[in-house]
Scaffold this motif. Structure first.
Motif, short mmCIF file in Angstrom:
data_model
loop_
_atom_site.label_atom_id
_atom_site.label_comp_id
_atom_site.label_asym_id
_atom_site.label_seq_id
_atom_site.Cartn_x
_atom_site.Cartn_y
_atom_site.Cartn_z
N ALA A 1 0.82 -1.22 0.00
CA ALA A 1 0.00 0.00 0.00
C ALA A 1 0.84 1.26 0.00
O ALA A 1 2.02 1.25 0.36
CB ALA A 1 -0.87 0.00 1.26
N SER B 1 0.05 -4.55 4.83
CA SER B 1 0.35 -5.64 5.77
C SER B 1 1.49 -6.52 5.28
O SER B 1 2.37 -6.92 6.05
CB SER B 1 -0.91 -6.46 6.01
N LEU C 1 -12.83 -4.29 9.53
CA LEU C 1 -13.54 -4.18 8.26
C LEU C 1 -14.03 -5.54 7.76
O LEU C 1 -15.19 -5.69 7.37
CB LEU C 1 -12.60 -3.55 7.20
P1 AMP Z 1 -1.12 -2.86 11.26
O1 AMP Z 1 0.02 -3.81 11.45
O2 AMP Z 1 -2.40 -3.45 11.73
O3 AMP Z 1 -0.85 -1.50 11.81
O4 AMP Z 1 -1.32 -2.70 9.66
C1 AMP Z 1 -1.12 -1.50 8.99
C2 AMP Z 1 -1.23 -1.68 7.49
O5 AMP Z 1 -2.48 -2.30 7.15
C3 AMP Z 1 -1.19 -0.38 6.75
O6 AMP Z 1 0.07 -0.20 6.14
C4 AMP Z 1 -2.33 -0.45 5.73
O7 AMP Z 1 -1.91 -0.20 4.42
C5 AMP Z 1 -2.86 -1.85 5.87
N1 AMP Z 1 -4.32 -1.90 5.78
C6 AMP Z 1 -5.22 -1.05 6.33
N2 AMP Z 1 -6.49 -1.41 6.01
C7 AMP Z 1 -6.39 -2.52 5.25
C8 AMP Z 1 -7.34 -3.39 4.61
N3 AMP Z 1 -8.65 -3.16 4.67
N4 AMP Z 1 -6.87 -4.46 3.93
C9 AMP Z 1 -5.56 -4.68 3.86
N5 AMP Z 1 -4.61 -3.92 4.42
C10 AMP Z 1 -5.01 -2.85 5.11
#
Ligand code: AMP
Length: 304
Positions: free
Chosen positions: A10, A28, A149
């Motif tokens: 992303a 992720s 989500l």
């Molecule tokens: P975390 O380790 O939970 O902080 O994950 C953060 C990452 O999750 C960010 O870099 C986002 O790009 C990614 N992210 C956020 N929402 C989504 C989603 N709906 N599906 C997949 N990746 C996501």
């Protein structure tokens, strides 16, 4: 290739009390693969748009990550925007644009499909299931992550996936949302009754708790002076956790306990700077030193 990961790649817009970034590499699968790359050989399955910066692909490759499964499609790279202004432990999603992930069909080459460790990082559970079903044989260990989500809009597919994995890594609030249980041990028990042998419930600055069928283990978060950007902490935890298990090729209670501390070690680096800035430039001695600090942080004598 020891670990295959599918997840988001992303460009994130992030605001934290320490500042703001408009478009930083995230997703992720990015955090997971860079974190795991310090321990073992990782292959990345995902999709990027035509706007993806070649320097970002080069960064994965400089970590020895196999990007042959990172496909470029016509359109824009996945974008997520979030902030942590009220609570540094909780991301508030402002916007999600699936873009090229909207109609992504993962294809696995022979080397991908025979990886012994599989991590299904946070992305649509339908995609996570597709990758699991495309494996040549059941990997030695399959773990996954998810978020609110997907619990809201794709619960049946998510439940089907959870019934097939060995370990679910999930945030505390999401574990409660998924199971309808209010207390952590009840939520963990409910998750284990859905299929997995273990679950890691992540609690931001309060650390993470690992629950097995007949044991539990508490891993603290490293007491950092300042958290700059919590984005990716969970995926970096997962990368250290699974990267370590794959590197020793053993998944039993003792190795899961150590893996939880390796996970906490990697998460502590991820939050020290924006995006991947800190975690992409670690040395082996940085990791050893921080891991040993955890040994001291949690060392105590039995009562005599
Ligand atoms: P975390 O380790 O939970 O902080 O994950 C953060 C990452 O999750 C960010 O870099 C986002 O790009 C990614 N992210 C956020 N929402 C989504 C989603 N709906 N599906 C997949 N990746 C996501």
């Amino acid at each position: 290739m020891k670990i295959l990961v599918v997840g988001s790649v992303a460009y994130d817009a992030v605001e934290t009390p320490a500042g703001k970034r408009e478009s930083q590499l995230g997703g992720s699968a990015s955090y997971f693969s860079v974190s795991a790359s310090y321990f073992t050989k990782v292959g990345l399955i995902g999709v990027i748009g035509n706007d993806f910066d070649s320097a970002d692909r080069a960064m994965y490759e400089s970590h020895g990550i196999d990007t042959s499964g990172l496909i470029e499609a016509n359109g824009k790279t996945f974008r997520w925007s979030g902030e942590y202004l009220d609570d540094i432990n909780t991301a508030v999603t402002l916007d999600t644009q699936l873009n090229v992930f909207g109609d992504f069909e993962p294809e696995l080459a022979e080397a991908h499909a025979s990886a012994p460790y599989l991590f299904l990082a946070n992305i649509d559970p339908a995609l996570q299931l597709k990758v699991l079903n495309a494996m040549k044989s059941r990997p030695k260990m399959v773990a996954n992550d998810t978020m609110n989500l997907w619990i809201d809009i794709a619960k049946p597919a998510l439940e089907e996936l959870i019934s097939k994995v060995d370990t679910l890594l999930i945030n505390e609030d999401e574990a409660k949302q998924l199971t309808g249980e209010e207390h952590l041990p009840d939520a963990a028990k409910a998750i284990i009754s859905m299929g997995p042998n273990s679950t890691v419930i992540k609690r931001g600055e309060y650390g993470a708790t690992l629950f097995g069928r007949d044991f539990s283990f508490a891993a603290p978060a490293y007491p950092l002076k300042k958290v700059i950007d919590p984005t990716g902490a969970g995926d970096s935890f997962a990368g250290g956790f699974m990267g370590y298990l794959a590197s020793i090729d053993k998944v039993d209670e003792e190795s899961l306990r150590t893996a939880a501390i390796v996970g906490s070690t990697m998460a502590s680096f991820a939050v020290e700077d924006f995006g991947l800035d800190r975690i992409k430039s670690l040395t082996k001695s940085d990791i050893d030193e921080r891991f040993n600090a955890f040994v001291n942080l949690t060392r105590f004598n039995p009562l005599t």
